[in-house]
Design an enzyme around this catalytic site. Structure first.
Site, PDB file in Angstrom:
ATOM      1  N   CYS A  74     187.624  49.779 -24.047  1.00  0.00           N
ATOM      2  CA  CYS A  74     188.974  49.354 -24.412  1.00  0.00           C
ATOM      3  C   CYS A  74     189.547  50.160 -25.574  1.00  0.00           C
ATOM      4  O   CYS A  74     190.751  50.405 -25.613  1.00  0.00           O
ATOM      5  CB  CYS A  74     189.038  47.856 -24.685  1.00  0.00           C
ATOM      6  SG  CYS A  74     187.973  47.272 -26.003  1.00  0.00           S
TER       7      CYS A  74
ATOM      8  N   HIS B 279     188.723  42.685 -28.337  1.00  0.00           N
ATOM      9  CA  HIS B 279     189.252  43.623 -27.353  1.00  0.00           C
ATOM     10  C   HIS B 279     190.401  44.409 -27.984  1.00  0.00           C
ATOM     11  O   HIS B 279     191.272  43.825 -28.636  1.00  0.00           O
ATOM     12  CB  HIS B 279     189.728  42.809 -26.144  1.00  0.00           C
ATOM     13  CG  HIS B 279     190.387  43.605 -25.077  1.00  0.00           C
ATOM     14  ND1 HIS B 279     189.738  44.563 -24.337  1.00  0.00           N
ATOM     15  CD2 HIS B 279     191.667  43.566 -24.603  1.00  0.00           C
ATOM     16  CE1 HIS B 279     190.577  45.088 -23.463  1.00  0.00           C
ATOM     17  NE2 HIS B 279     191.750  44.492 -23.610  1.00  0.00           N
TER      18      HIS B 279
END
Length: 183
Positions: free
Chosen positions: A15, A116
């Protein structure tokens, strides 16, 4: 005719790489680039503290900051106690956020969250959420909607916001209104 918005989708634990590329609107960084940055940050480490031990990604903020520096950008930690109204959006290239995200296995969403990385960028005058876990970019709108989105993320607790700016903008603190600058 609407211009296409570049959007890399989530793969492995990459990510941070996807957030960088989505922010830059091009495939600039790869897992190999991130691994090279990790080695540079901790050349003598047996287990590199800036990524997953499994080698699947999960890069930390140091990798993102070092990657941005190679392109003459800087990442500025946003002090969440400040008003988002004090941001000078015209001086900010984009945003990278570290947000809590539910872990899912296929269609099954687990009651566990992990951090994230996502990018938010203005493209052709419109701000987009370029989260790599989304099927497509999500249009946020203008400055008002951007600030509402950032405030919503911040108010959910465990969220960090990085302002991505040119190095000269960071040095002169042009990303924040005059009243908020500390001499």
């Amino acid at each position: 005719m609407t211009e296409a918005v570049f959007h890399e989708r989530q793969r492995l634990e990459l990510c941070a790489v996807h957030a960088l590329n989505n922010l830059l609107q091009s495939h600039v960084f790869s897992q190999q680039h991130a691994e090279e940055i990790c080695r540079g940050l901790a050349p003598d480490s047996r287990f590199n503290p800036h990524r997953s031990v499994l080698g699947t990604g999960n890069y930390d903020v140091n990798v993102i900051m070092a990657a941005l520096q190679t392109l003459d950008y800087a990442a500025v930690w946003w002090d969440k106690r400040r008003s988002l109204e004090s941001l000078v959006l015209s001086e900010i290239f984009g945003f990278i956020l570290n947000i809590p995200s539910r872990i899912s296995l296929g269609f099954l969403s687990l009651p566990i969250t992990r951090k994230h990385w996502i990018a938010v960028q203005q493209i052709h005058g419109i701000y987009y959420n370029l989260d790599s876990k989304l099927k497509a970019p999500v249009k946020l709108g203008g400055p008002k909607e951007l600030r509402e989105f950032l405030q919503e993320c911040i108010s959910q607790g465990s969220c960090e916001v990085l302002l991505v700016v040119r190095k000269d903008v960071e040095e002169a603190k042009l990303w924040i209104s005059n009243e908020e600058r500390v001499p």
